[in-house]
Design a protein around this motif. Sequence first.
Motif, short mmCIF file in Angstrom:
data_model
loop_
_atom_site.label_atom_id
_atom_site.label_comp_id
_atom_site.label_asym_id
_atom_site.label_seq_id
_atom_site.Cartn_x
_atom_site.Cartn_y
_atom_site.Cartn_z
N LEU A 298 0.70 -1.17 -0.09
CA LEU A 298 0.14 0.12 -0.08
C LEU A 298 0.77 1.30 -0.03
N LEU A 299 1.93 1.20 0.75
CA LEU A 299 2.97 2.35 1.05
C LEU A 299 3.09 3.36 -0.24
N PRO A 300 3.72 2.48 -1.31
CA PRO A 300 4.00 3.24 -2.44
C PRO A 300 2.80 3.79 -3.32
N ASP A 301 1.60 3.56 -2.93
CA ASP A 301 0.50 4.21 -3.43
C ASP A 301 -0.12 5.51 -2.88
N MET A 302 0.50 5.73 -1.67
CA MET A 302 0.10 6.84 -0.79
C MET A 302 1.17 7.90 -0.75
N THR A 303 0.65 9.21 -0.56
CA THR A 303 1.64 10.41 -0.46
C THR A 303 1.79 10.17 1.13
N GLU A 304 3.09 11.15 1.24
CA GLU A 304 3.56 11.05 2.69
C GLU A 304 2.54 11.64 3.63
N GLU A 305 1.68 12.54 3.25
CA GLU A 305 0.81 13.09 4.21
C GLU A 305 -0.13 11.89 4.51
N HIS A 306 -0.78 11.24 3.64
CA HIS A 306 -1.85 10.12 3.94
C HIS A 306 -0.98 8.97 4.61
N ARG A 307 0.38 8.75 4.53
CA ARG A 307 0.97 7.90 5.26
C ARG A 307 0.86 8.19 6.62
N ALA A 308 1.46 9.47 6.90
CA ALA A 308 1.39 9.94 8.29
C ALA A 308 -0.04 9.89 8.86
N GLN A 309 -1.10 10.13 8.21
CA GLN A 309 -2.45 10.38 8.73
C GLN A 309 -2.83 8.87 8.96
N GLY A 310 -2.47 7.81 8.37
CA GLY A 310 -2.96 6.45 8.67
C GLY A 310 -2.24 6.05 10.09
N ARG A 311 -0.78 6.33 10.05
CA ARG A 311 -0.12 6.00 11.33
C ARG A 311 -0.59 6.72 12.37
N GLN A 312 -0.92 7.76 12.24
CA GLN A 312 -1.46 8.56 13.37
C GLN A 312 -2.95 8.07 13.82
N ILE A 313 -3.88 7.63 13.00
CA ILE A 313 -5.06 7.06 13.18
C ILE A 313 -4.74 5.83 14.01
N ALA A 314 -3.78 5.06 13.76
CA ALA A 314 -3.63 3.79 14.27
C ALA A 314 -2.85 4.10 15.70
N ASP A 315 -2.12 5.03 15.89
CA ASP A 315 -1.51 5.46 17.07
C ASP A 315 -2.43 6.02 18.04
N ASP A 316 -3.44 6.49 17.57
CA ASP A 316 -4.50 7.14 18.37
C ASP A 316 -5.32 6.01 18.84
N TRP A 317 -5.69 5.09 18.07
CA TRP A 317 -6.57 4.07 18.29
C TRP A 317 -5.80 3.25 19.36
N ILE A 318 -4.68 2.62 19.14
CA ILE A 318 -3.73 1.76 20.07
C ILE A 318 -3.65 2.72 21.52
N ALA A 319 -3.53 3.89 21.48
CA ALA A 319 -3.29 4.64 22.71
C ALA A 319 -4.69 4.56 23.56
N GLN A 320 -5.82 4.79 22.74
CA GLN A 320 -6.91 4.81 23.56
C GLN A 320 -7.48 3.33 23.98
N TYR A 321 -7.25 2.27 22.98
CA TYR A 321 -7.99 1.05 23.32
C TYR A 321 -6.90 0.01 23.92
N GLY A 322 -5.60 0.13 23.28
CA GLY A 322 -4.69 -0.80 23.62
C GLY A 322 -4.84 -2.10 22.91
N LEU A 323 -3.67 -3.03 22.90
CA LEU A 323 -3.97 -4.09 22.19
C LEU A 323 -3.74 -5.47 23.15
N LEU A 324 -4.29 -5.24 24.41
CA LEU A 324 -3.99 -6.26 25.53
C LEU A 324 -5.01 -7.36 25.18
N ASP A 325 -6.46 -7.06 24.97
CA ASP A 325 -7.74 -8.04 24.81
C ASP A 325 -7.12 -8.81 23.63
N PHE A 326 -6.38 -8.64 22.78
CA PHE A 326 -6.05 -9.52 21.84
C PHE A 326 -5.51 -10.92 22.37
N ASN A 327 -4.75 -10.62 23.54
CA ASN A 327 -3.95 -11.90 24.30
C ASN A 327 -4.99 -12.35 25.35
#
Length: 331
Positions: A298-327
């Motif tokens: 996916l990354l080659p088809d994305m602008t740097e702005e959209h890459r940063a946006q996607g990473r931020q969405i993921a970071d915000d989600w992980i910070a809010q909800y965490g990953l522990l329940d998967f375990n």
Amino acid sequence: MSLVERVPHDLVNVRAAMRACTEAVRNDPSNPRLLGLLARVLFLEERFTESLYYNRLATENGNPGAYGGIATIHRLGLGVPVDLDKAAEATLKGALGGSDEMRVVMGVYYREGWGVPQSYNESRRWFELAVQAGRVSAMSAIGDLYRRGHLGERDYAKSVEYYRKAAALEQTDAMNNVGMAYMRGQGVEKDTDKGIAWLSRASELGNPYSAFHLGRAFLTGWGVEENPAQALAYFRLSAQRNFLTAYTYIGDALLAQEEPRRPEALANYIIAREAGRLKDTKKSREEADEAQSRIDALLPDMTEEHRAQGRQIADDWIAQYGLLDFNLVHQ
């Protein structure tokens, strides 16, 4: 936005439970069951050092099931360094101490090779001990060993035999697996109507895998009329129930839309990758690698702005909800 809010692995009212457990332990400080319940609530609050302390107190007072909390904390490195040897040692103590649940977990440890030599035969031995004590999840786990060829050649008929027994007792993973056996014609005559019926029943009871497979069915018209919107709804339901692969398929569905939603797709792939790495089973590592391959494509088809946006969405989600329940569910 097609990220999903995390649904906890149970519906504990943590604040109320904390008050109740704290008061109960204050009144009866050596009660092993109460100590274990307090340790569990502290774990849900991510107060891992305190949870470890009370789990240890619970085991010292005769609660072998509390070794499970000790094992999880050491296996995942929650407030302590990752130590699979300590995790396996705690699991074994619980299993030998009479906890049927810990016997199931010991089977998982041998299946995955966590702190013990990886051995499917030893895994089966522990699962069978748990089955004798009435642990239905262990019955389904033995079926998995046969289906995946871990005990020799793949034996679908034998796996379905175990799944049916567990499904009759409403074990939802087994229901899902019976449904998929019918969908694929593995160990039974292929019958997608029966397959969809089993999957629907398991999903209604909260199973994450059946919701995912129903999503695949509606995405491709497999036994049902093709319906991409219904497929996405099932993928999201599965993701809410903490099935990693569902996040990858949500990403795929977002990219397949008329106007691809690349930042959100990237965010879903990142969540799948990070949760898979944390869970650290053979299957979850494969899921993490699959998510990474989607990211690389996916990354080659994305602008740097959209890459940063996607990473931020993921970071915000992980910070809010965490990953522990998967375990914590569906090991």
